[in-house]
Design a protein around this motif. Structure first.
Motif, short mmCIF file in Angstrom:
data_model
loop_
_atom_site.label_atom_id
_atom_site.label_comp_id
_atom_site.label_asym_id
_atom_site.label_seq_id
_atom_site.Cartn_x
_atom_site.Cartn_y
_atom_site.Cartn_z
N THR A 170 0.83 -1.21 0.00
CA THR A 170 0.00 0.00 0.00
C THR A 170 0.86 1.26 0.00
O THR A 170 0.54 2.24 -0.68
N VAL A 171 1.96 1.23 0.73
CA VAL A 171 2.85 2.41 0.78
C VAL A 171 3.49 2.66 -0.58
O VAL A 171 3.49 3.78 -1.09
N VAL A 172 4.04 1.61 -1.19
CA VAL A 172 4.67 1.76 -2.51
C VAL A 172 3.64 2.24 -3.53
O VAL A 172 3.90 3.15 -4.32
N GLY A 173 2.46 1.63 -3.52
CA GLY A 173 1.41 2.04 -4.44
C GLY A 173 1.03 3.50 -4.24
O GLY A 173 0.90 4.26 -5.20
N ALA A 174 0.88 3.91 -2.98
CA ALA A 174 0.50 5.28 -2.69
C ALA A 174 1.58 6.27 -3.13
O ALA A 174 1.28 7.32 -3.72
N LEU A 175 2.84 5.93 -2.87
CA LEU A 175 3.94 6.82 -3.28
C LEU A 175 3.96 6.99 -4.79
O LEU A 175 4.13 8.11 -5.30
N LEU A 176 3.81 5.90 -5.53
CA LEU A 176 3.82 5.97 -7.00
C LEU A 176 2.63 6.74 -7.55
O LEU A 176 2.69 7.31 -8.64
#
Length: 268
Positions: A170-176
């Motif tokens: 979720t963090v990686v997706g949100a950052l991207l």
């Protein structure tokens, strides 16, 4: 219940609380640790049910905010938008997880090599994304567009593979997708509440006929240990990632995954 089992349950519970809300895969860590310790729980239920401790930790930290949201929900449009957004983000992984539950528990949970590989892959991705010069567009978790909630929820589906990490995906997706680091971590906290409660309830239901009263003390020990350590992590994590980002957790994943692969080659 011997002292050795108590110590194992205590260590695994602490490991759950330490890793649940950071992007390193708590389930992957617990399964690997259980593999090398020789710890076996009925229906692999211990690994899921002790998450209740981490759930209560996040609820206690955010109690005032959650209570205010409950009060504001009937009359405040922004609060309703945020609650609906959390539910939208929760649904993709909930549906896929329910459909693939048996495969996940009987195949993926039984593959420590896969867990190590996913830890390494996830570590490389986390380090790469953390170093990108991304320009944040979204900083307030309550004001994300509806489509953004859904997109982050789709990224969370990756976490059904042990070793990937719920918070990491979720963090990686949100950052991207343009979310700043603090907001990405904070939204992963809120999304964890229905996700973990759902996983807990579903797994408890699936194992209702195999769990016995003898399993309860071990689960209780793990639960308490997870609660205490998760409480400490949640209180400090947002400030840490705001200042330092996620690189530490990327390196953490690489080290654990690599050491795990070496250990599997040596000891099996």
């Amino acid at each position: 219940m011997d002292s050795h089992t108590i110590v194992e349950a205590l260590l695994l519970g602490m490991l759950e609380g330490l890793t649940e809300f950071i992007p390193v895969s708590s389930t992957g860590h617990i399964l690997l640790a259980g593999h090398f310790l020789g710890f076996h729980s009925t229906g692999k239920a211990f690994e899921i049910l002790i998450q209740l401790g981490a759930i209560l930790a996040i609820l206690s930290v955010y109690f005032r905010r959650l209570w205010q949201m409950l009060i504001d929900f009937p009359r405040d449009r922004l609060t309703r938008h945020f609650v609906l957004g959390i539910l939208i983000a929760f649904l993709p992984a909930a549906i896929l997880g329910a459909l693939a539950h048996d495969f996940i528990k009987t195949v993926l949970f039984e593959s420590p090599r896969l867990i190590c590989i996913m830890l390494i892959i996830g570590g490389v991705i986390l380090l790469a994304v953390d170093r990108m010069k991304l320009q944040p567009v979204y900083r307030d978790v309550e004001r994300f567009p509806t489509r953004l909630y859904l997109q982050i929820g789709l990224f969370q589906c990756l976490s059904l593979i042990p070793g990937t990490s719920r918070s990491g995906s979720t963090v990686v997706g949100a950052l991207l997708l343009g979310v700043d680091k603090r907001a990405a971590a904070e939204f992963s906290f809120f999304l964890a509440i229905p996700t973990m409660v759902g996983a807990f309830a579903f797994d408890l239901f699936k194992n209702r006929n195999v769990l016995t009263s003898a399993d309860l003390p071990i689960i209780a020990i793990g639960f308490v240990a997870a609660f205490v350590t998760a409480l400490i992590v949640v209180r400090f994590l947002l400030d840490y990632v705001s200042r330092h980002g996620f690189a530490l957790f990327g390196w953490w994943r690489l080290v654990v995954g690599s050491v795990g692969l070496v250990a599997l080659m040596i000891w099996g």
